[in-house]
Design a protein around this motif. Structure first.
Motif, PDB file in Angstrom:
ATOM      1  N   ALA A 199      48.402  35.850  33.414  1.00 56.01           N
ATOM      2  CA  ALA A 199      47.204  36.040  33.496  1.00 56.01           C
ATOM      3  C   ALA A 199      46.709  37.269  33.886  1.00 56.01           C
ATOM      4  O   ALA A 199      45.053  37.613  33.770  1.00 56.01           O
ATOM      5  CB  ALA A 199      46.560  35.271  34.823  1.00 56.01           C
ATOM      6  N   ILE A 200      47.618  38.326  34.497  1.00 56.96           N
ATOM      7  CA  ILE A 200      46.744  39.654  34.514  1.00 56.96           C
ATOM      8  C   ILE A 200      46.852  40.377  33.176  1.00 56.96           C
ATOM      9  O   ILE A 200      45.618  41.007  33.074  1.00 56.96           O
ATOM     10  CB  ILE A 200      48.161  40.459  35.357  1.00 56.96           C
ATOM     11  N   GLN A 201      47.525  40.055  32.675  1.00 52.49           N
ATOM     12  CA  GLN A 201      47.592  40.444  31.065  1.00 52.49           C
ATOM     13  C   GLN A 201      46.633  40.052  30.185  1.00 52.49           C
ATOM     14  O   GLN A 201      45.439  40.948  29.874  1.00 52.49           O
ATOM     15  CB  GLN A 201      48.721  40.553  30.532  1.00 52.49           C
ATOM     16  N   VAL A 202      46.158  39.041  30.339  1.00 56.65           N
ATOM     17  CA  VAL A 202      44.904  38.029  30.202  1.00 56.65           C
ATOM     18  C   VAL A 202      43.364  38.926  30.595  1.00 56.65           C
ATOM     19  O   VAL A 202      42.492  39.375  29.981  1.00 56.65           O
ATOM     20  CB  VAL A 202      44.621  37.095  29.902  1.00 56.65           C
ATOM     21  N   VAL A 225      44.782  43.644  37.529  1.00 55.01           N
ATOM     22  CA  VAL A 225      45.643  44.606  38.367  1.00 55.01           C
ATOM     23  C   VAL A 225      44.126  45.124  39.543  1.00 55.01           C
ATOM     24  O   VAL A 225      44.669  45.733  40.826  1.00 55.01           O
ATOM     25  CB  VAL A 225      46.681  45.966  38.140  1.00 55.01           C
ATOM     26  N   SER A 226      43.645  44.482  39.411  1.00 57.85           N
ATOM     27  CA  SER A 226      42.340  45.296  40.924  1.00 57.85           C
ATOM     28  C   SER A 226      42.472  43.861  41.611  1.00 57.85           C
ATOM     29  O   SER A 226      42.527  43.270  42.012  1.00 57.85           O
ATOM     30  CB  SER A 226      40.660  45.247  39.962  1.00 57.85           C
ATOM     31  N   ASP A 227      41.463  44.992  43.123  1.00 56.84           N
ATOM     32  CA  ASP A 227      41.227  43.797  44.090  1.00 56.84           C
ATOM     33  C   ASP A 227      39.596  43.041  43.723  1.00 56.84           C
ATOM     34  O   ASP A 227      39.816  42.158  44.224  1.00 56.84           O
ATOM     35  CB  ASP A 227      40.498  44.502  45.356  1.00 56.84           C
ATOM     36  N   ASP A 228      39.683  43.116  42.716  1.00 54.95           N
ATOM     37  CA  ASP A 228      38.507  42.143  42.473  1.00 54.95           C
ATOM     38  C   ASP A 228      38.580  40.513  42.050  1.00 54.95           C
ATOM     39  O   ASP A 228      37.662  39.439  42.257  1.00 54.95           O
ATOM     40  CB  ASP A 228      37.364  42.367  41.335  1.00 54.95           C
ATOM     41  N   VAL A 229      39.699  40.459  41.707  1.00 54.44           N
ATOM     42  CA  VAL A 229      40.214  39.197  41.471  1.00 54.44           C
ATOM     43  C   VAL A 229      41.858  38.758  42.467  1.00 54.44           C
ATOM     44  O   VAL A 229      42.247  40.091  42.655  1.00 54.44           O
ATOM     45  CB  VAL A 229      40.853  38.964  39.836  1.00 54.44           C
ATOM     46  N   PRO A 230      42.293  37.985  42.787  1.00 61.32           N
ATOM     47  CA  PRO A 230      43.165  38.175  43.288  1.00 61.32           C
ATOM     48  C   PRO A 230      45.077  37.497  43.114  1.00 61.32           C
ATOM     49  O   PRO A 230      45.603  37.659  43.553  1.00 61.32           O
ATOM     50  CB  PRO A 230      43.179  36.436  43.552  1.00 61.32           C
ATOM     51  N   LEU A 231      44.872  38.213  41.354  1.00 58.50           N
ATOM     52  CA  LEU A 231      45.961  38.024  40.072  1.00 58.50           C
ATOM     53  C   LEU A 231      47.048  39.004  41.310  1.00 58.50           C
ATOM     54  O   LEU A 231      47.873  38.300  40.991  1.00 58.50           O
ATOM     55  CB  LEU A 231      45.647  38.459  39.606  1.00 58.50           C
ATOM     56  N   ALA A 232      46.734  40.231  41.423  1.00 60.39           N
ATOM     57  CA  ALA A 232      47.626  41.681  41.693  1.00 60.39           C
ATOM     58  C   ALA A 232      48.299  40.944  43.162  1.00 60.39           C
ATOM     59  O   ALA A 232      49.186  40.293  43.320  1.00 60.39           O
ATOM     60  CB  ALA A 232      46.845  42.742  41.944  1.00 60.39           C
ATOM     61  N   ALA A 233      47.767  40.174  44.518  1.00 60.94           N
ATOM     62  CA  ALA A 233      47.830  40.206  45.177  1.00 60.94           C
ATOM     63  C   ALA A 233      49.482  38.604  44.996  1.00 60.94           C
ATOM     64  O   ALA A 233      50.098  38.237  45.257  1.00 60.94           O
ATOM     65  CB  ALA A 233      47.062  39.532  46.488  1.00 60.94           C
TER      66      ALA A 233
END
Length: 102
Positions: free
Chosen positions: A53-56, A62-70
């Motif tokens: 999902a991060i790759q897509v 990897v920003s704080d705009d979406v929860p994927l990094a967390a």
């Protein structure tokens, strides 16, 4: 990427259901290898799915705009907090080798 993620989640889910069924039918001790397998596979699959999902999402992933990094940080921590993967994999390998060593 979506199809790969769906397949991986379904495989992990079925492994978890098998472990739960074995706990119910033969007990946790007899299902210890299946429990170890789920503890190794489920966090690994979570990391892989979140990584896709991060790759897509590219840099947004990897920003704080979406929860994927967390989510990735949490999923990666689960690979350690539930017991290191190597410990669980060793338990599965021991069960596989046991009939051949007797």
């Amino acid at each position: 990427q979506i199809a790969e993620s769906r397949l991986a989640v379904d495989q992990a889910r079925l492994l978890g259901l098998r472990a739960a069924w074995m706990i119910d039918t033969v007990g946790a001790r007899a299902a210890s290898a299946e429990i170890s397998a789920v503890k190794a596979v489920a966090p690994r699959v979570a990391c892989e799915v979140i990584d896709r999902a991060i790759q897509v999402h590219g840099a947004l992933g990897v920003s704080d705009d979406v929860p994927l990094a967390a989510m990735y940080v949490h999923a990666r921590a689960m690979r350690i907090l539930g017991g290191p993967d190597e410990v669980h994999l060793r338990a599965v390998a021991r069960r596989e080798l046991k009939p051949h060593l007797s």
